[in-house]
Scaffold this motif. Structure first.
Motif, short mmCIF file in Angstrom:
data_model
loop_
_atom_site.label_atom_id
_atom_site.label_comp_id
_atom_site.label_asym_id
_atom_site.label_seq_id
_atom_site.Cartn_x
_atom_site.Cartn_y
_atom_site.Cartn_z
N PRO A 6 7.63 112.15 34.56
CA PRO A 6 8.29 111.27 33.61
C PRO A 6 9.77 111.05 34.51
CG PRO A 6 8.30 113.42 32.77
CD PRO A 6 7.46 113.39 33.81
N LYS A 7 10.33 110.09 34.51
CA LYS A 7 11.54 109.73 35.13
C LYS A 7 12.69 110.62 34.62
CE LYS A 7 14.89 105.85 35.25
NZ LYS A 7 15.13 104.61 34.88
N GLU A 8 12.94 110.85 33.65
CA GLU A 8 13.76 111.88 33.13
C GLU A 8 13.77 113.24 33.92
OE1 GLU A 8 11.92 110.34 31.21
OE2 GLU A 8 13.19 108.92 30.28
N LEU A 9 12.68 113.47 34.12
CA LEU A 9 12.52 115.04 34.74
C LEU A 9 12.68 114.67 36.44
CD1 LEU A 9 11.70 118.13 34.98
CD2 LEU A 9 9.22 117.05 35.26
N LEU A 10 12.36 113.65 37.09
CA LEU A 10 12.53 113.42 38.28
C LEU A 10 14.22 113.35 38.72
CD1 LEU A 10 9.64 110.84 39.01
CD2 LEU A 10 9.93 113.25 39.87
N VAL A 11 14.84 112.72 37.83
CA VAL A 11 16.36 112.33 37.70
C VAL A 11 17.07 113.88 37.67
CG1 VAL A 11 18.37 111.51 36.63
CG2 VAL A 11 16.35 109.98 36.85
N LYS A 12 16.44 114.64 36.78
CA LYS A 12 16.98 115.96 36.50
C LYS A 12 16.80 116.89 37.84
CE LYS A 12 16.55 120.27 33.59
NZ LYS A 12 15.85 120.96 32.60
N GLN A 13 15.54 116.94 38.38
CA GLN A 13 15.35 117.48 39.70
C GLN A 13 16.01 117.02 40.72
OE1 GLN A 13 11.06 117.38 39.86
NE2 GLN A 13 10.57 119.15 38.53
N LEU A 14 16.43 115.85 40.78
CA LEU A 14 17.02 114.86 42.04
C LEU A 14 18.51 115.78 41.75
CD1 LEU A 14 17.41 113.42 44.23
CD2 LEU A 14 17.80 111.58 43.00
N ASN A 15 18.87 115.59 40.72
CA ASN A 15 20.25 116.30 40.41
C ASN A 15 20.71 117.70 41.09
OD1 ASN A 15 21.43 114.00 39.53
ND2 ASN A 15 20.90 114.39 37.22
N TYR A 28 19.23 107.10 48.04
CA TYR A 28 17.90 106.52 48.45
C TYR A 28 16.82 107.00 47.28
CZ TYR A 28 13.54 105.96 50.70
OH TYR A 28 12.20 105.80 51.13
N LEU A 29 16.80 108.13 47.06
CA LEU A 29 15.79 108.89 46.14
C LEU A 29 16.05 108.26 44.90
CD1 LEU A 29 15.66 112.44 47.47
CD2 LEU A 29 13.84 110.56 48.08
N ASN A 30 17.22 108.13 44.50
CA ASN A 30 17.52 107.74 42.88
C ASN A 30 17.03 106.05 43.00
OD1 ASN A 30 18.84 108.09 40.44
ND2 ASN A 30 20.19 106.17 41.09
N SER A 31 17.17 105.24 44.06
CA SER A 31 16.80 103.91 43.82
C SER A 31 15.18 104.07 43.87
CB SER A 31 17.24 103.25 45.23
OG SER A 31 18.68 103.08 45.28
N LEU A 32 14.78 104.84 44.42
CA LEU A 32 13.16 104.98 44.28
C LEU A 32 12.71 105.10 42.82
CD1 LEU A 32 12.05 106.74 47.43
CD2 LEU A 32 12.13 104.42 47.13
N ILE A 33 13.29 106.00 42.19
CA ILE A 33 13.18 106.41 40.80
C ILE A 33 13.39 105.01 39.85
CG2 ILE A 33 13.72 107.94 38.89
CD1 ILE A 33 14.36 109.96 40.73
N GLU A 34 14.38 104.36 40.22
CA GLU A 34 14.74 103.30 39.71
C GLU A 34 13.96 102.11 39.83
OE1 GLU A 34 16.66 103.19 37.20
OE2 GLU A 34 17.64 105.15 37.20
N LEU A 35 12.94 102.20 40.62
CA LEU A 35 11.97 101.28 41.36
C LEU A 35 12.64 100.22 41.87
CD1 LEU A 35 9.55 101.32 38.21
CD2 LEU A 35 9.57 102.71 40.50
N GLU A 36 13.74 100.08 42.35
CA GLU A 36 14.58 98.91 42.99
C GLU A 36 13.85 98.41 44.14
OE1 GLU A 36 18.57 100.29 43.77
OE2 GLU A 36 18.91 101.11 41.80
N PHE A 37 12.99 99.42 44.96
CA PHE A 37 12.36 98.78 45.98
C PHE A 37 11.05 99.75 46.31
CE2 PHE A 37 16.08 100.82 47.69
CZ PHE A 37 15.72 101.94 48.10
N SER A 38 10.06 99.44 47.06
CA SER A 38 8.91 100.34 47.31
C SER A 38 9.28 101.47 48.47
CB SER A 38 8.04 99.68 47.92
OG SER A 38 6.91 100.24 48.61
N VAL A 39 8.75 102.57 48.11
CA VAL A 39 9.03 103.81 49.14
C VAL A 39 8.54 103.39 50.38
CG1 VAL A 39 7.04 105.14 48.55
CG2 VAL A 39 8.91 106.47 49.22
#
Length: 268
Positions: A6-15, A28-39
């Motif tokens: 889930p997005k919330e868990l990925l954001v928490k782990q990234l922090n 960059y990783l946060n932008s990937l989670i937000e689906l701003e562009f493809s990895v």
């Protein structure tokens, strides 16, 4: 187990990596989670990508990015796509469309921990083993090519000539290995003769063929743009074996750290 975190868990782990990773990499990783562009896009250097490939968090974010951007992409298209998720015990996202009695593949993302073994079956990653493999992304396109059709018919004819000239290497043709050889040999001849007959009888493209070319060309071009790739991004892979060695199917690949993008081309 579905490995789409889930997005919330990925954001928490990234922090938790703030202060450890560079701010530019965190962004960059946060932008990937937000689906701003493809990895898949080259928004970071090759050295940074290779370094990130050593982190399980990057793998989980990359899987989340590819999976959800694909679902968002196909949701925006005005076609009756068939979306298959986690089918057959494999963790994957497959998208196809039905044309008549056929299902035409358009996209596939296999992020499963179940891998094929050398004998064609599957084996599971051993318990406790952590793989950093992100997965395989497959794109599909169908193209018309009379030249490739003629090349395939020539290949089949040469194969048949070789089969017709083959002699049973065993003494007895009625029992044991000799009988098995005769059965397999005759079966292979029938299969290649049927392939040749199908190609020889098909003179013109029907409406379904034309529709398949139209749809796959459109989706392939849009996905290529979304991934930030071009036709020149791919290199040719190894050919298939036996009946799969047809020149009418070609797979080109782009290899990235822990991720492979495949361009599957079918000629008709």
């Amino acid at each position: 187990m579905n490995r789409i975190y889930p997005k919330e868990l990925l954001v928490k782990q990234l922090n938790e990596y703030k202060g450890i990773l560079q701010e530019s990499i965190i962004n960059y990783l946060n932008s990937l989670i937000e689906l701003e562009f493809s990895v898949v896009r080259d928004y970071i250097s090759d050295s940074d990508r290779k370094a990130l490939a050593e982190f399980e968090l990057y793998k989980n974010i990359a899987i989340y990015n590819i999976y959800n951007r694909a679902k968002t992409f196909f949701a925006k298209q005005n076609d009756d796509f068939i979306i298959a998720e986690d089918t057959g015990g494999l963790e994957r996202l497959g998208v196809s469309i039905k044309l008549g009695n056929r299902y035409i593949e358009l996209f596939d993302f296999n992020y499963s921990e179940i891998l094929p073994n050398r004998w064609g079956g599957n084996y599971n990653i051993p318990y406790g083993f952590m793989t950093l493999k992100i997965g395989d992304v497959s794109l599909f396109q169908t193209l018309e090519s009379k030249e490739m059709k003629e090349a395939e018919m020539e290949r089949i004819m040469k194969k048949l000539e070789s089969l017709y000239d083959s002699k049973n290497p065993y003494c007895s043709y009625k029992i044991g290995p000799g009988a098995s050889w005769e059965f397999d040999h005759a079966k292979e001849i029938r299969e290649y003769e049927e392939l040749f007959k199908q190609l020889d009888n098909k003179k013109e493209l029907n409406d379904e063929d034309k529709r398949e070319i139209e749809i796959t060309r459109k989706i392939y071009a849009l996905l290529l743009e979304d991934l930030g790739l071009t036709n020149e991004s791919f290199t040719e892979s190894l050919p298939g074996f036996g009946l799969e060695q047809t020149v009418l199917n070609k797979t080109l690949v782009k290899k990235m750290p822990n991720l492979t993008v495949k361009n599957n081309i079918k000629y008709i």
